[in-house]
Design an enzyme around this catalytic site. Sequence first.
Site, PDB file in Angstrom:
ATOM      1  N   ASP A   1       0.817  -1.214   0.000  1.00 58.60           N
ATOM      2  CA  ASP A   1       0.000   0.000   0.000  1.00 58.60           C
ATOM      3  C   ASP A   1       0.852   1.267   0.000  1.00 58.60           C
ATOM      4  O   ASP A   1       2.074   1.203   0.189  1.00 58.60           O
ATOM      5  CB  ASP A   1      -0.966  -0.006   1.206  1.00 58.60           C
ATOM      6  CG  ASP A   1      -0.293  -0.460   2.500  1.00 58.60           C
ATOM      7  OD1 ASP A   1       0.945  -0.498   2.560  1.00 58.60           O
ATOM      8  OD2 ASP A   1      -1.020  -0.775   3.456  1.00 58.60           O
TER       9      ASP A   1
ATOM     10  N   ASP B   1      -7.434  -3.159  14.627  1.00 55.95           N
ATOM     11  CA  ASP B   1      -8.836  -3.400  14.242  1.00 55.95           C
ATOM     12  C   ASP B   1      -8.970  -4.514  13.207  1.00 55.95           C
ATOM     13  O   ASP B   1     -10.030  -4.697  12.613  1.00 55.95           O
ATOM     14  CB  ASP B   1      -9.454  -2.096  13.696  1.00 55.95           C
ATOM     15  CG  ASP B   1      -8.729  -1.580  12.465  1.00 55.95           C
ATOM     16  OD1 ASP B   1      -7.736  -2.216  12.031  1.00 55.95           O
ATOM     17  OD2 ASP B   1      -9.158  -0.547  11.911  1.00 55.95           O
TER      18      ASP B   1
ATOM     19  N   HIS C   1      -7.313  -4.808  10.300  1.00 54.35           N
ATOM     20  CA  HIS C   1      -7.094  -4.504   8.874  1.00 54.35           C
ATOM     21  C   HIS C   1      -5.791  -5.096   8.370  1.00 54.35           C
ATOM     22  O   HIS C   1      -4.824  -5.224   9.125  1.00 54.35           O
ATOM     23  CB  HIS C   1      -7.206  -3.002   8.587  1.00 54.35           C
ATOM     24  CG  HIS C   1      -6.054  -2.149   9.016  1.00 54.35           C
ATOM     25  ND1 HIS C   1      -6.124  -1.264  10.079  1.00 54.35           N
ATOM     26  CD2 HIS C   1      -4.810  -2.006   8.516  1.00 54.35           C
ATOM     27  CE1 HIS C   1      -4.969  -0.633  10.206  1.00 54.35           C
ATOM     28  NE2 HIS C   1      -4.146  -1.054   9.267  1.00 54.35           N
TER      29      HIS C   1
ATOM     30  N   GLU D   1      -9.628  -1.835   5.478  1.00 54.26           N
ATOM     31  CA  GLU D   1     -10.212  -1.522   6.781  1.00 54.26           C
ATOM     32  C   GLU D   1     -11.441  -2.409   7.041  1.00 54.26           C
ATOM     33  O   GLU D   1     -11.953  -3.042   6.121  1.00 54.26           O
ATOM     34  CB  GLU D   1     -10.652  -0.044   6.779  1.00 54.26           C
ATOM     35  CG  GLU D   1      -9.500   0.937   6.589  1.00 54.26           C
ATOM     36  CD  GLU D   1      -8.676   1.169   7.867  1.00 54.26           C
ATOM     37  OE1 GLU D   1      -8.670   0.295   8.747  1.00 54.26           O
ATOM     38  OE2 GLU D   1      -8.055   2.246   7.960  1.00 54.26           O
TER      39      GLU D   1
HETATM   40  C1  GLP Z   1      -0.682   0.354   8.610  1.00 55.88           C
HETATM   41  C2  GLP Z   1      -0.325  -0.451   7.367  1.00 55.88           C
HETATM   42  C3  GLP Z   1      -0.580  -1.920   7.568  1.00 55.88           C
HETATM   43  C4  GLP Z   1       0.053  -2.386   8.866  1.00 55.88           C
HETATM   44  C5  GLP Z   1      -0.594  -1.638  10.009  1.00 55.88           C
HETATM   45  C6  GLP Z   1      -0.063  -2.078  11.375  1.00 55.88           C
HETATM   46  O1  GLP Z   1      -2.006   0.740   8.662  1.00 55.88           O
HETATM   47  N1  GLP Z   1      -1.037  -0.017   6.211  1.00 55.88           N
HETATM   48  O2  GLP Z   1      -0.034  -2.652   6.473  1.00 55.88           O
HETATM   49  O3  GLP Z   1      -0.118  -3.767   9.029  1.00 55.88           O
HETATM   50  O4  GLP Z   1      -0.320  -0.258   9.820  1.00 55.88           O
HETATM   51  O5  GLP Z   1       1.128  -1.403  11.654  1.00 55.88           O
HETATM   52  P1  GLP Z   1       2.077  -1.722  12.846  1.00 55.88           P
HETATM   53  O6  GLP Z   1       2.897  -2.888  12.414  1.00 55.88           O
HETATM   54  O7  GLP Z   1       2.919  -0.489  12.974  1.00 55.88           O
HETATM   55  O8  GLP Z   1       1.257  -2.007  14.034  1.00 55.88           O
END
Ligand code: GLP
Length: 268
Positions: free
Chosen positions: A72, A141, A143, A148
């Site tokens: 992304d 959450d 995602h 989402e």
């Molecule tokens: C963002 C990214 C996701 C990732 C999520 C969790 O929203 N788009 O791909 O999995 O954050 O991030 P973290 O690993 O910092 O908890």
Amino acid sequence: MRVIIKNDYSDCSLWAANYVAYKIKAFHPTPKKPFILGLPTGSTPLGMYAELIKMYQAGKLSFENVVTFNMDEYIGLPPDHPQSYHHFMHENFFKHINIPQANIHMLNGMTKDYALECQNYEETIKRYGKIHLFIGGVGADGHIAFNEPGSSLSSRTRVKTLTNDTIKANSRFFENDEDKVPTTALTVGVGTIMDAEEVMILATGAAKARALHHAVEGSINHMWPVSILQMHQHGIIVCDEAATNELKADTVRYFKEIENQALKGIKK
Ligand code: GLP
């Protein structure tokens, strides 16, 4: 689904990096037959990237014949913006390894034509055949990438609006100012991830415990996009003890036992 439960974050990072290295080496990639890797951003995969860099620096792993697709990118952040996922990937991984620039694929959040950008991304993946191993993190959450809660579980690469929860969570990278966090992103779809030959989700820390409960013990539901992993033929979750806080003791024991049995089999 395999659930690999490790003591802590560093053990998870090491396990995940070893697994990636093992998959790349076992594939014997060549320029004509590269290994296709799907990659995430976020703080969770940082330890895995650090371990992979160490392996490359020690001469134990090459990325010369590896092709990557990132999950992304924020809309409106130029690649050199410190919080863009382009910048993140370059700084934390790509600039330290021998991957050819031409092998790196990332969605362009500065494009004028989102639909075309997303369609091209899907087509480029198809031209390579398929992603062999898609690695992802998970939001608190549930995602995955920027899919989402409520995302179609068969979605393809497209624009998504970020939820308030995600904006709040990601504001830690934007001087804790929610107004600085982009409100939209380009993201691969849940269907795009599910098409990969194998999907490995990393979940560490108590903040991910609820998402892990829904992923492993809940029913498949679009409100917890990560739960779709239950439908994948080769889904792996790598988590630490803290992330299992909301799993039943029996569930934890079951997955630990089954991995131990598998290890015993390998040793024999
Ligand atoms: C963002 C990214 C996701 C990732 C999520 C969790 O929203 N788009 O791909 O999995 O954050 O991030 P973290 O690993 O910092 O908890």
